[in-house]
Design a protein around this motif. Structure first.
Motif, short mmCIF file in Angstrom:
data_model
loop_
_atom_site.label_atom_id
_atom_site.label_comp_id
_atom_site.label_asym_id
_atom_site.label_seq_id
_atom_site.Cartn_x
_atom_site.Cartn_y
_atom_site.Cartn_z
N ARG A 254 73.08 53.58 18.71
CA ARG A 254 72.24 53.40 20.23
C ARG A 254 71.29 52.41 20.05
O ARG A 254 71.13 51.44 21.02
CB ARG A 254 71.37 54.85 20.49
CG ARG A 254 72.31 56.00 21.18
CD ARG A 254 71.39 56.77 21.85
NE ARG A 254 70.47 57.41 20.96
CZ ARG A 254 70.81 58.44 20.25
NH1 ARG A 254 71.66 58.94 20.45
NH2 ARG A 254 69.90 59.09 19.67
N ALA B 181 71.09 49.20 22.60
CA ALA B 181 69.95 48.85 23.31
C ALA B 181 69.42 47.49 22.94
O ALA B 181 68.87 46.65 23.98
CB ALA B 181 68.80 49.77 23.00
N GLU B 182 69.80 46.96 21.73
CA GLU B 182 69.02 45.65 21.40
C GLU B 182 70.12 44.58 22.38
O GLU B 182 69.50 43.63 22.50
CB GLU B 182 69.57 45.57 19.75
CG GLU B 182 68.89 44.26 19.21
CD GLU B 182 68.95 43.99 17.63
OE1 GLU B 182 69.21 43.14 17.20
OE2 GLU B 182 69.24 45.40 17.12
N GLU C 35 77.39 42.96 28.06
CA GLU C 35 75.90 42.31 28.11
C GLU C 35 75.92 40.75 28.50
O GLU C 35 75.15 40.08 29.11
CB GLU C 35 75.29 42.53 27.03
CG GLU C 35 74.07 41.95 26.25
CD GLU C 35 74.23 40.97 25.26
OE1 GLU C 35 73.81 39.93 25.19
OE2 GLU C 35 75.09 41.48 24.28
N MET D 190 71.34 44.92 24.95
CA MET D 190 70.91 44.93 26.45
C MET D 190 69.52 44.13 26.58
O MET D 190 69.08 43.38 27.44
CB MET D 190 70.35 46.51 26.99
CG MET D 190 71.58 47.38 26.90
SD MET D 190 72.33 47.28 28.38
CE MET D 190 73.66 48.63 28.28
N LYS D 191 68.57 44.35 25.58
CA LYS D 191 67.45 43.66 25.66
C LYS D 191 67.60 42.01 25.61
O LYS D 191 66.84 41.34 26.44
CB LYS D 191 66.56 44.03 24.40
CG LYS D 191 64.99 44.42 24.82
CD LYS D 191 64.22 44.99 23.70
CE LYS D 191 64.79 45.30 22.57
NZ LYS D 191 64.12 45.74 21.46
#
Lengths: 186, 236
Positions: free
Chosen positions: A176, A180-181, B137, A183-184
């Motif tokens: 996870r 998330a990384e 992404e 996405m950031k």
């Protein structure tokens, strides 16, 4: 089982009921009787490491000093409950190192278990471990489960199962975190 | 306990390996072939598609020199079909992977064109999760419907992980679990748990072997004599 393994040490510190076969002078303090002797046929709860050594003395061609019997945590009542539904038993309340205690005792000679009972115990233990592991994995991947209805089950995990929960939870968390990384960075 | 990391690869390491995968790009600028360690890349001529390693494609995408064409299995209808298959299939049935073309030796995923525009659309390749996340992404504007893809990917991941966990309950007599068809990231995620379960079962089973005559035990025990070899590995 390593010398420095804290879980092995804690397993050895758990108590098993022992029956003395001889009267031992000066050993009464084990039973809370400070200056007296340990009487023959008295039952005492001793840690595994001590009980094992005392019961092994039959090697020296004498009668065994004590005989071990099954602790209540591994008694027939618990095993019947495990057979009925492994998920509802609070193993931690029975013994904090439940599986280790069971395997440790199965390795030793314990008086009131015969071969077929032993096979049966191992079978039930394996089934229990598998069934509970599946629930542990579900709980570890379900954040709400650990706080809501799963809390009671998780409190009843023994130490092995807790490590399993932690492993499953940590690996899910690292995936996870990686997602998330990404996405950031965007 | 010298290494703080658990055995196996971490998610960023798997994502790094995934960047070797070939993807199809539509270049916007000319670019001659580059001599790289992995071989010469095809020259890029704007309207023609070309297959590049993912890391190079991402670089060109960030510089707006190319568009990435998502692989066919990363389209909503294909993902929905796979999801349907996964959720109805029997728990032990492994999800499908594209097979190597017949006639050649089975080669490992980075060299298999499983994520280019002409990849099969009804199966997931080894790096599906990583590749999907990276493309969503970095190149979400190249998708027709990135939100639907994202949602389907998440559903698919949940279903596949649940299937893997269900496998624990039906461990076969060899004390193993077939991981055929699971992707790199999924193996990494399941490694600690599955290893822990097998190790726990092995400890329980080992008590029996030590306690008495082992000859008739081997069959129903589920842990044949290889348990000791396994022990050595696990202790490392």
């Amino acid at each position: 089982m390593s010398y420095y393994d804290i879980d092995a040490i804690l397993t050895d510190a758990q108590k098993v009921p022992c029956t003395f076969e001889l009267t031992v002078p000066g050993l009464g303090f084990l039973d809370g009787n400070m200056d007296g002797d340990m009487k023959k046929d008295s039952k005492v709860e001793l840690p595994i490491w001590l009980g094992e050594m005392l019961s092994l003395s039959e090697m020296m061609n004498t009668d065994s000093l004590v005989t071990l019997s099954i602790p209540s945590a591994l008694g027939p009542r618990v095993f019947n409950a495990l057979k009925a539904d492994p998920r509802t038993v609070d193993l931690r309340a029975l013994a904090s190192h439940f599986y280790n205690l069971a395997t440790r005792l199965l390795e030793m000679y314990v008086e009131d278990i015969n071969k077929s009972e032993e096979q049966e115990m191992i079978r039930v233990l394996s089934e229990t471990f598998k069934a509970r592991a599946a629930v542990i994995a579900d709980q570890a991947n379900n954040v709400r489960g650990t706080l809501g209805e799963g809390a009671d089950f998780l409190r009843g995990l023994d130490e092995n199962e807790r490590q399993l929960f932690r492993a499953a939870h940590d690996s899910a968390k690292s995936v996870r975190a990686w997602v998330a990384e990404g996405m950031k960075k965007k | 306990m010298a290494l703080p990391l658990p055995p196996g690869l971490t998610p960023p390491e798997i994502a790094f390996l995934c960047e070797m995968e070939l993807v199809t790009v539509i270049p916007r600028q000319r670019l001659e072939g580059l001599d790289l360690l992995g071989g010469r890349t095809p020259p890029l001529h704007p309207p023609q598609r070309a297959n590049l390693p993912l890391w190079l494609a991402l670089l060109l995408k960030r510089q707006r020199r190319a568009n990435i064409l998502p692989p066919p299995w990363l389209s909503p209808p294909a993902l929905a079909a796979i999801l349907e298959l996964e959720s109805t299939a029997h728990a032990a049935a492994p999800p499908r992977l594209p097979l190597a073309p017949p006639g050649i030796l089975p080669i490992s995923p980075p060299f298999l064109p499983s994520s280019t525009a002409d990849a099969p659309r009804d199966a997931l390749p080894y790096h599906w999760l990583e590749l999907g996340e990276i493309l969503l992404e970095a190149a979400s504007d190249d998708f027709e419907d990135p939100d639907a893809v994202r949602r389907l990917m998440r559903d698919l991941r949940e279903v596949r992980m649940a299937n893997m966990r269900k496998g624990v309950e039906v461990f076969d007599a060899q004390g193993g679990l077939s991981m055929t068809g699971f992707g790199g990231m999924e193996v990494a995620e399941g490694r600690a748990f599955i290893g822990g379960v097998i190790d726990g079962l092995r400890k329980i089973g080992a008590a029996r072997e030590r306690s008495g005559d082992g000859d008739q035990d081997d069959q129903d025990n589920g842990f044949p004599s290889t348990a000791d070899d396994y022990d050595d590995e696990m202790d490392m």
